[in-house]
Design a protein around this motif. Structure first.
Motif, PDB file in Angstrom:
ATOM      1  N   ASN A 331      -8.856  53.175  -0.225  1.00 49.42           N
ATOM      2  CA  ASN A 331      -9.176  52.192   0.989  1.00 49.42           C
ATOM      3  C   ASN A 331      -7.884  50.881   1.499  1.00 49.42           C
ATOM      4  O   ASN A 331      -7.327  50.360   1.947  1.00 49.42           O
ATOM      5  CB  ASN A 331      -9.909  51.588   1.109  1.00 49.42           C
ATOM      6  CG  ASN A 331     -10.569  51.231   2.178  1.00 49.42           C
ATOM      7  OD1 ASN A 331     -10.658  51.676   3.194  1.00 49.42           O
ATOM      8  ND2 ASN A 331     -10.806  49.580   2.641  1.00 49.42           N
ATOM      9  N   ARG A 334      -4.531  52.706   2.031  1.00 47.81           N
ATOM     10  CA  ARG A 334      -4.821  52.762   4.196  1.00 47.81           C
ATOM     11  C   ARG A 334      -5.130  51.888   4.962  1.00 47.81           C
ATOM     12  O   ARG A 334      -4.495  51.045   5.937  1.00 47.81           O
ATOM     13  CB  ARG A 334      -6.292  53.621   4.599  1.00 47.81           C
ATOM     14  CG  ARG A 334      -6.114  55.305   3.967  1.00 47.81           C
ATOM     15  CD  ARG A 334      -7.140  56.767   4.617  1.00 47.81           C
ATOM     16  NE  ARG A 334      -8.167  55.946   3.927  1.00 47.81           N
ATOM     17  CZ  ARG A 334      -8.758  56.037   3.009  1.00 47.81           C
ATOM     18  NH1 ARG A 334      -8.218  56.786   1.829  1.00 47.81           N
ATOM     19  NH2 ARG A 334     -10.134  55.742   2.593  1.00 47.81           N
ATOM     20  N   VAL A 335      -6.088  50.224   4.798  1.00 46.35           N
ATOM     21  CA  VAL A 335      -6.270  48.914   5.348  1.00 46.35           C
ATOM     22  C   VAL A 335      -4.791  48.452   4.805  1.00 46.35           C
ATOM     23  O   VAL A 335      -4.182  47.438   6.085  1.00 46.35           O
ATOM     24  CB  VAL A 335      -7.268  48.808   4.547  1.00 46.35           C
ATOM     25  CG1 VAL A 335      -7.920  47.758   5.902  1.00 46.35           C
ATOM     26  CG2 VAL A 335      -8.470  50.007   5.553  1.00 46.35           C
ATOM     27  N   VAL A 338      -2.373  48.783   7.223  1.00 50.73           N
ATOM     28  CA  VAL A 338      -2.839  48.179   8.456  1.00 50.73           C
ATOM     29  C   VAL A 338      -2.585  46.932   8.847  1.00 50.73           C
ATOM     30  O   VAL A 338      -2.226  45.741   9.766  1.00 50.73           O
ATOM     31  CB  VAL A 338      -4.492  48.510   9.082  1.00 50.73           C
ATOM     32  CG1 VAL A 338      -5.142  47.098  10.025  1.00 50.73           C
ATOM     33  CG2 VAL A 338      -4.168  50.105   9.402  1.00 50.73           C
ATOM     34  N   THR A 411     -12.083  46.123   5.734  1.00 48.01           N
ATOM     35  CA  THR A 411     -12.194  46.974   6.996  1.00 48.01           C
ATOM     36  C   THR A 411     -10.795  46.784   7.885  1.00 48.01           C
ATOM     37  O   THR A 411     -10.364  46.332   7.373  1.00 48.01           O
ATOM     38  CB  THR A 411     -13.373  47.419   8.140  1.00 48.01           C
ATOM     39  OG1 THR A 411     -13.548  45.386   8.701  1.00 48.01           O
ATOM     40  CG2 THR A 411     -14.374  46.958   7.294  1.00 48.01           C
ATOM     41  N   THR A 412     -11.047  48.170   8.938  1.00 50.40           N
ATOM     42  CA  THR A 412      -9.102  48.008   9.723  1.00 50.40           C
ATOM     43  C   THR A 412      -9.756  46.545  10.557  1.00 50.40           C
ATOM     44  O   THR A 412      -8.637  46.141  11.024  1.00 50.40           O
ATOM     45  CB  THR A 412      -9.373  49.171  10.839  1.00 50.40           C
ATOM     46  OG1 THR A 412      -9.181  50.142   9.674  1.00 50.40           O
ATOM     47  CG2 THR A 412      -8.325  48.989  11.477  1.00 50.40           C
ATOM     48  N   ASP A 413     -10.857  46.634  11.069  1.00 54.43           N
ATOM     49  CA  ASP A 413     -11.072  45.531  11.969  1.00 54.43           C
ATOM     50  C   ASP A 413     -10.650  43.739  11.501  1.00 54.43           C
ATOM     51  O   ASP A 413      -9.799  43.043  11.819  1.00 54.43           O
ATOM     52  CB  ASP A 413     -12.410  44.795  12.289  1.00 54.43           C
ATOM     53  CG  ASP A 413     -12.441  46.450  13.369  1.00 54.43           C
ATOM     54  OD1 ASP A 413     -11.262  47.585  13.774  1.00 54.43           O
ATOM     55  OD2 ASP A 413     -14.183  46.942  14.086  1.00 54.43           O
ATOM     56  N   ALA A 415      -8.922  43.469   8.499  1.00 50.37           N
ATOM     57  CA  ALA A 415      -7.408  43.537   8.095  1.00 50.37           C
ATOM     58  C   ALA A 415      -6.815  42.786   9.372  1.00 50.37           C
ATOM     59  O   ALA A 415      -6.027  42.027   9.736  1.00 50.37           O
ATOM     60  CB  ALA A 415      -7.146  45.138   7.983  1.00 50.37           C
ATOM     61  N   THR A 416      -6.862  43.249  10.846  1.00 55.32           N
ATOM     62  CA  THR A 416      -6.549  43.510  11.934  1.00 55.32           C
ATOM     63  C   THR A 416      -6.566  41.808  11.912  1.00 55.32           C
ATOM     64  O   THR A 416      -5.847  40.916  12.928  1.00 55.32           O
ATOM     65  CB  THR A 416      -6.641  43.782  13.222  1.00 55.32           C
ATOM     66  OG1 THR A 416      -6.774  45.428  12.219  1.00 55.32           O
ATOM     67  CG2 THR A 416      -6.196  43.370  13.990  1.00 55.32           C
TER      68      THR A 416
END
Length: 433
Positions: A331, A334-335, A338, A411-413, A415-416
């Protein structure tokens, strides 16, 4: 400044040392947290991008950890190493298995600083030498001995030390003498520097201690393979290699489980690893894993009153198993990608000299118009991000590097969202005053 935080700050200043610094012009008291978020005593909610200095590895109030702590606390809180301790043994077995060191043994401490002290005790005793090699721009703790091997003047209040330390080059620092070299050229220059230093040292040297990514040093990164090249030199002299994994361990960099693995060549591995922070997810635990012949070389009695206590070991084991079972290293990779993509939108902004790091360990170095370190801009960005609901850290030799290291369950959200807030703060900080 008024309110709950102002009152607590006044009380703190009355009873705690003046050299205990705090973030923010108006410091905050973090009251509780869950997941990747924390809430302060005045009810403000933040996305935590620093994790109590890279310590909240998995998540705030992780149910598996709180349950393990509660269950163990209801049985027995403390016993010391004078007694058998099942959680400590089980945790040691897991750490030894993960270490990558041949025939490993583990000793637990209550902090990363104490882990450094232990590693120095082992190395200097094993080698019958108090001479130590350390990297410039390094940080290894706040005790008397660990300050003596810290190559960062901002964290070294005294020149007195129980060890003789020789500092070698190990990373490229903006404005430094090795800036602008390619990775290949930098490795060659650093190895030549190491050879030169060893050529001027009398008698034997005990060890070299190095962070694979320099934490307090602003996430400065040696080129991949550098420490492996150092190991070839060290082996010719019988010098031990200690990898300080207090901040880089447990999968945070994404690419590897340990930071040293980015440098592994021809099977090269450290003789010792120091660890702390993320293992306990906030519980006070650190330690050393070393080759058995080194760990067993202490010629005197010793104990640890609090190292590996039942409660901290039970909580740390639950935390470690959660990280492994949920592939948090994956994770982080991956994240982290991002988050890095979002933060890279700040590349080229006025004052942003470099964005660097791996996985969920990212640094952003800030300079002024003349290219000099800009600690004020870093302080400003910390204030702006806090106001917009994100907590980050800072470091570097001059305090001009933003340090971003969220829990590995990010999470991806998130991170963004958090990355966008950091970028907006950097844009604001770069505007003419």
């Amino acid at each position: 400044m008024t309110g709950i935080h102002a009152d607590l700050l006044k009380r703190r200043q009355a009873v705690l040392p003046s050299w205990l610094s705090t973030y923010y012009a108006e410091p905050i008291d973090l009251d509780h947290g869950e997941g990747r978020h924390v809430v302060d005593a005045e009810g403000n909610r933040y996305l935590d991008f620093f994790g109590g200095i890279l310590t909240t590895m998995t998540a705030h109030a992780l149910p598996e950890v709180t349950a393990a702590v509660s269950e163990q606390a209801a049985k027995i809180l403390h016993s010391s190493t004078l007694y058998l301790n099942r959680p400590m043994v089980e945790l040691a077995e897991q750490v030894a298995e993960l270490s990558g060191i041949a025939e490993p043994k583990v000793f637990f401490t209550a902090s990363g600083t104490e882990a450094t002290d232990t590693a120095l005790l082992l190395a200097t005793g094993y080698r019958s030498s108090n001479q130590v090699l350390a990297l410039r721009n390094s940080y290894h703790g706040r005790s008397f001995s660990s300050i003596g091997i810290t190559g960062n003047s901002g964290w070294s209040p005294t020149s007195l030390s129980p060890v003789q330390t020789y500092y070698v080059h190990g990373s490229s620092r903006i404005g430094g003498p090795l800036a602008g070299l390619t990775d290949k050229e930098l490795i060659a220059a650093c190895v030549a520097d190491l050879e030169d230093v060893l050529g001027q040292v009398k008698d034997n040297v005990a060890c070299l201690i190095a962070e694979p990514i320099q934490g307090v040093g602003g996430f400065a990164m040696p080129p991949d393979g550098l420490l492996g090249e150092f190991k070839k030199v060290l082996d010719r002299h019988g010098i031990l290699w200690i990898s300080d994994e207090v901040q880089t361990g447990w999968g945070r960099t994404g690419d590897h489980y340990w930071g040293w693995q980015a440098h592994a060549q021809d099977g090269a591995a450290p003789d010792m690893i120091t660890f702390a922070k993320g293992l306990g997810n906030g519980l006070s635990i650190g330690g050393v894993v070393a080759r058995a012949e080194i760990m067993d070389s202490v010629p005197a009695n010793s104990i640890s009153t609090f190292g590996g206590s039942p409660v901290t070991a039970a909580g740390a084991l639950a935390n470690l198993r959660y990280a492994l079972d949920h592939d948090l290293q994956g994770n982080a990779k991956r994240v982290g990608a991002v988050l890095r993509t979002k933060l890279d939108e700040a590349a080229g902004l006025p004052g942003v000299a470099e964005i660097r790091g791996r996985g969920l360990m990212i640094g952003i170095e800030l300079v002024d118009a003349a290219g000099r370190p800009n600690p004020k801009a870093a302080t400003d960005v910390l204030e702006y991000t806090r106001a917009d609901g994100v907590l980050i850290g800072k470091g570097g030799l001059h305090g001009n590097v933003l340090r971003i290291a969220p829990p590995l369950t990010l999470t991806t959200d998130e991170a963004t969202e958090g990355g966008a807030i950091v970028v907006a703060a950097l844009k604001r900080a770069g505007q003419p005053s």
